[in-house]
Design a protein around this motif. Structure first.
Motif, PDB file in Angstrom:
ATOM      1  N   SER A   1      -1.615 -46.305 -36.402  1.00  0.00           N
ATOM      2  CA  SER A   1      -0.835 -47.038 -35.424  1.00  0.00           C
ATOM      3  C   SER A   1      -1.757 -47.834 -34.511  1.00  0.00           C
ATOM      4  O   SER A   1      -2.982 -47.634 -34.503  1.00  0.00           O
ATOM      5  N   GLN A   2      -1.161 -48.730 -33.742  1.00  0.00           N
ATOM      6  CA  GLN A   2      -1.956 -49.519 -32.806  1.00  0.00           C
ATOM      7  C   GLN A   2      -2.643 -48.622 -31.782  1.00  0.00           C
ATOM      8  O   GLN A   2      -3.785 -48.872 -31.397  1.00  0.00           O
ATOM      9  N   ALA A   3      -1.929 -47.568 -31.347  1.00  0.00           N
ATOM     10  CA  ALA A   3      -2.524 -46.629 -30.384  1.00  0.00           C
ATOM     11  C   ALA A   3      -3.735 -45.919 -30.986  1.00  0.00           C
ATOM     12  O   ALA A   3      -4.746 -45.707 -30.305  1.00  0.00           O
ATOM     13  N   ASP A   4      -3.651 -45.552 -32.274  1.00  0.00           N
ATOM     14  CA  ASP A   4      -4.779 -44.898 -32.936  1.00  0.00           C
ATOM     15  C   ASP A   4      -5.977 -45.841 -33.037  1.00  0.00           C
ATOM     16  O   ASP A   4      -7.127 -45.424 -32.880  1.00  0.00           O
ATOM     17  N   ILE A   5      -5.710 -47.110 -33.315  1.00  0.00           N
ATOM     18  CA  ILE A   5      -6.792 -48.084 -33.419  1.00  0.00           C
ATOM     19  C   ILE A   5      -7.482 -48.261 -32.071  1.00  0.00           C
ATOM     20  O   ILE A   5      -8.718 -48.299 -31.983  1.00  0.00           O
ATOM     21  N   ILE A   6      -6.678 -48.351 -31.015  1.00  0.00           N
ATOM     22  CA  ILE A   6      -7.256 -48.498 -29.672  1.00  0.00           C
ATOM     23  C   ILE A   6      -8.083 -47.271 -29.309  1.00  0.00           C
ATOM     24  O   ILE A   6      -9.184 -47.374 -28.762  1.00  0.00           O
ATOM     25  N   THR A   7      -7.543 -46.087 -29.641  1.00  0.00           N
ATOM     26  CA  THR A   7      -8.271 -44.842 -29.356  1.00  0.00           C
ATOM     27  C   THR A   7      -9.595 -44.800 -30.107  1.00  0.00           C
ATOM     28  O   THR A   7     -10.627 -44.409 -29.549  1.00  0.00           O
ATOM     29  N   ALA A   8      -9.570 -45.207 -31.383  1.00  0.00           N
ATOM     30  CA  ALA A   8     -10.801 -45.215 -32.178  1.00  0.00           C
ATOM     31  C   ALA A   8     -11.825 -46.175 -31.586  1.00  0.00           C
ATOM     32  O   ALA A   8     -13.013 -45.849 -31.479  1.00  0.00           O
ATOM     33  N   PHE A   9     -11.362 -47.351 -31.179  1.00  0.00           N
ATOM     34  CA  PHE A   9     -12.283 -48.336 -30.604  1.00  0.00           C
ATOM     35  C   PHE A   9     -12.886 -47.825 -29.306  1.00  0.00           C
ATOM     36  O   PHE A   9     -14.105 -47.904 -29.096  1.00  0.00           O
ATOM     37  N   VAL A  10     -12.040 -47.295 -28.434  1.00  0.00           N
ATOM     38  CA  VAL A  10     -12.529 -46.800 -27.140  1.00  0.00           C
ATOM     39  C   VAL A  10     -13.503 -45.650 -27.341  1.00  0.00           C
ATOM     40  O   VAL A  10     -14.548 -45.581 -26.682  1.00  0.00           O
ATOM     41  N   THR A  11     -13.172 -44.739 -28.267  1.00  0.00           N
ATOM     42  CA  THR A  11     -14.051 -43.594 -28.509  1.00  0.00           C
ATOM     43  C   THR A  11     -15.428 -44.048 -28.981  1.00  0.00           C
ATOM     44  O   THR A  11     -16.458 -43.623 -28.436  1.00  0.00           O
ATOM     45  N   LEU A  12     -15.466 -44.917 -29.982  1.00  0.00           N
ATOM     46  CA  LEU A  12     -16.756 -45.388 -30.489  1.00  0.00           C
ATOM     47  C   LEU A  12     -17.485 -46.235 -29.459  1.00  0.00           C
ATOM     48  O   LEU A  12     -18.713 -46.168 -29.345  1.00  0.00           O
ATOM     49  N   PHE A  13     -16.738 -47.038 -28.703  1.00  0.00           N
ATOM     50  CA  PHE A  13     -17.372 -47.877 -27.686  1.00  0.00           C
ATOM     51  C   PHE A  13     -18.046 -47.019 -26.622  1.00  0.00           C
ATOM     52  O   PHE A  13     -19.160 -47.306 -26.181  1.00  0.00           O
ATOM     53  N   VAL A  14     -17.347 -45.955 -26.217  1.00  0.00           N
ATOM     54  CA  VAL A  14     -17.915 -45.071 -25.198  1.00  0.00           C
ATOM     55  C   VAL A  14     -19.133 -44.331 -25.734  1.00  0.00           C
ATOM     56  O   VAL A  14     -20.145 -44.170 -25.041  1.00  0.00           O
ATOM     57  N   ILE A  15     -19.053 -43.862 -26.989  1.00  0.00           N
ATOM     58  CA  ILE A  15     -20.156 -43.113 -27.582  1.00  0.00           C
ATOM     59  C   ILE A  15     -21.375 -44.007 -27.766  1.00  0.00           C
ATOM     60  O   ILE A  15     -22.500 -43.659 -27.381  1.00  0.00           O
ATOM     61  N   ILE A  16     -21.191 -45.171 -28.369  1.00  0.00           N
ATOM     62  CA  ILE A  16     -22.327 -46.063 -28.615  1.00  0.00           C
ATOM     63  C   ILE A  16     -22.810 -46.706 -27.329  1.00  0.00           C
ATOM     64  O   ILE A  16     -24.010 -46.932 -27.140  1.00  0.00           O
ATOM     65  N   ASP A  17     -21.871 -47.007 -26.423  1.00  0.00           N
ATOM     66  CA  ASP A  17     -22.201 -47.518 -25.084  1.00  0.00           C
ATOM     67  C   ASP A  17     -23.040 -48.795 -25.135  1.00  0.00           C
ATOM     68  O   ASP A  17     -24.205 -48.809 -24.713  1.00  0.00           O
ATOM     69  N   PRO A  18     -22.481 -49.891 -25.676  1.00  0.00           N
ATOM     70  CA  PRO A  18     -23.244 -51.143 -25.740  1.00  0.00           C
ATOM     71  C   PRO A  18     -23.742 -51.626 -24.388  1.00  0.00           C
ATOM     72  O   PRO A  18     -24.838 -52.184 -24.285  1.00  0.00           O
ATOM     73  N   ILE A  19     -22.960 -51.412 -23.337  1.00  0.00           N
ATOM     74  CA  ILE A  19     -23.372 -51.856 -21.998  1.00  0.00           C
ATOM     75  C   ILE A  19     -24.616 -51.099 -21.551  1.00  0.00           C
ATOM     76  O   ILE A  19     -25.562 -51.683 -21.006  1.00  0.00           O
ATOM     77  N   GLY A  20     -24.625 -49.788 -21.787  1.00  0.00           N
ATOM     78  CA  GLY A  20     -25.792 -48.998 -21.395  1.00  0.00           C
ATOM     79  C   GLY A  20     -27.021 -49.294 -22.225  1.00  0.00           C
ATOM     80  O   GLY A  20     -28.153 -49.083 -21.771  1.00  0.00           O
ATOM     81  N   LEU A  21     -26.803 -49.795 -23.467  1.00  0.00           N
ATOM     82  CA  LEU A  21     -27.937 -50.114 -24.328  1.00  0.00           C
ATOM     83  C   LEU A  21     -28.619 -51.421 -23.928  1.00  0.00           C
ATOM     84  O   LEU A  21     -29.792 -51.624 -24.256  1.00  0.00           O
ATOM     85  N   ALA A  22     -27.893 -52.296 -23.245  1.00  0.00           N
ATOM     86  CA  ALA A  22     -28.445 -53.616 -22.921  1.00  0.00           C
ATOM     87  C   ALA A  22     -29.757 -53.551 -22.145  1.00  0.00           C
ATOM     88  O   ALA A  22     -30.748 -54.182 -22.547  1.00  0.00           O
ATOM     89  N   PRO A  23     -29.827 -52.795 -21.031  1.00  0.00           N
ATOM     90  CA  PRO A  23     -31.115 -52.744 -20.317  1.00  0.00           C
ATOM     91  C   PRO A  23     -32.218 -52.067 -21.115  1.00  0.00           C
ATOM     92  O   PRO A  23     -33.400 -52.413 -20.967  1.00  0.00           O
ATOM     93  N   LEU A  24     -31.858 -51.121 -21.983  1.00  0.00           N
ATOM     94  CA  LEU A  24     -32.877 -50.468 -22.814  1.00  0.00           C
ATOM     95  C   LEU A  24     -33.405 -51.437 -23.864  1.00  0.00           C
ATOM     96  O   LEU A  24     -34.591 -51.411 -24.205  1.00  0.00           O
ATOM     97  N   PHE A  25     -32.524 -52.290 -24.386  1.00  0.00           N
ATOM     98  CA  PHE A  25     -32.953 -53.303 -25.344  1.00  0.00           C
ATOM     99  C   PHE A  25     -33.952 -54.262 -24.686  1.00  0.00           C
ATOM    100  O   PHE A  25     -34.955 -54.655 -25.301  1.00  0.00           O
ATOM    101  N   VAL A  26     -33.689 -54.618 -23.441  1.00  0.00           N
ATOM    102  CA  VAL A  26     -34.615 -55.485 -22.710  1.00  0.00           C
ATOM    103  C   VAL A  26     -35.978 -54.825 -22.594  1.00  0.00           C
ATOM    104  O   VAL A  26     -37.020 -55.453 -22.812  1.00  0.00           O
ATOM    105  N   ALA A  27     -35.973 -53.530 -22.263  1.00  0.00           N
ATOM    106  CA  ALA A  27     -37.244 -52.814 -22.093  1.00  0.00           C
ATOM    107  C   ALA A  27     -37.996 -52.696 -23.411  1.00  0.00           C
ATOM    108  O   ALA A  27     -39.228 -52.806 -23.456  1.00  0.00           O
ATOM    109  N   LEU A  28     -37.265 -52.465 -24.514  1.00  0.00           N
ATOM    110  CA  LEU A  28     -37.907 -52.288 -25.822  1.00  0.00           C
ATOM    111  C   LEU A  28     -38.467 -53.590 -26.385  1.00  0.00           C
ATOM    112  O   LEU A  28     -39.360 -53.554 -27.238  1.00  0.00           O
TER     113      LEU A  28
END
Length: 215
Positions: free
Chosen positions: A2-29
């Protein structure tokens, strides 16, 4: 799914991978690299992480069956693991560990950080791998649900690559305080999602024992 399941999957993976938090680390690396070199490193890291997450999403369940671990048990274990990750995010432990990895790698001359530590464990870490198995398990037996989960995962990895491309301006705009605020908000959301995984696992155990009717 369902659409709700898709949103939940996206939010879960987004939170786990945390692209925003990776940005400053990418700059440092990638300090000292040209813009073209940064793009190449970010692309390699994203492709490697995509392959790892895809393989684990497709074969993770078979591996569990071979070892003899049930999906409800893995849901509970995965939920607990995600809760630990959320706890670390709320109290900045994960950020400190990631920064320590970055510092260790910066000490090595001419090191290409695309595979380690960017692709793994920063993007495709234990939490993301476990989440892929959990989400594929919740998607049902049909190939449509499995394909949807992997497309959602690819979208999140694409978000991470996009953040790599604009990491410099974002890091300067958010600053240390802004990054901490975003990380804590994501950590609270992840804590709630991890509890839901545990609840699903317990319900699966009870259903397997014949104590509750299927949902």
């Amino acid at each position: 799914m369902s659409q709700a399941d898709i949103i939940t999957a996206f939010v879960t993976l987004f939170v786990i991978i945390d692209p925003i938090g990776l940005a400053p680390l990418f700059v440092a690396l990638t300090q000292g690299m040209s813009a073209a070199q940064r793009r190449a490193v970010g692309l390699r890291a994203s492709v490697v992480a995509l392959v790892l997450l895809t393989l684990f999403g497709l074969a993770g369940q078979k591996l569990l069956d071979f070892i003899g671990i049930s999906m409800p048990a893995f849901r509970i274990a995965g939920g607990l693991l995600l809760f630990v990750t959320a706890f670390d995010m709320l109290f900045e432990r994960r950020t400190e560990r990631r920064e320590n990895k970055v510092s260790d790698e910066e000490a090595l001359p001419d090191h290409d950080p695309s595979v380690f530590p960017l692709a793994t464990p920063l993007i495709a870490g234990p939490g993301a791998l476990a989440t892929m198995v959990l989400l594929v398990g919740r998607a049902g037996p049909g190939w449509q649900g499995v394909l949807t989960v992997h497309l959602v995962m690819a979208a999140v990895v694409a978000c991470a690559y996009g953040m790599f491309l604009i990491s410099g301006p974002i890091g300067r705009a958010l600053g240390r305080t802004g990054t901490n605020v975003v990380t804590r908000l994501l950590g609270m959301l992840l804590a709630a999602l991890s509890v839901q995984f545990v609840i699903d696992g317990i319900q699966g155990v009870l259903h397997g024992a014949g104590l509750v009717a299927p949902a």
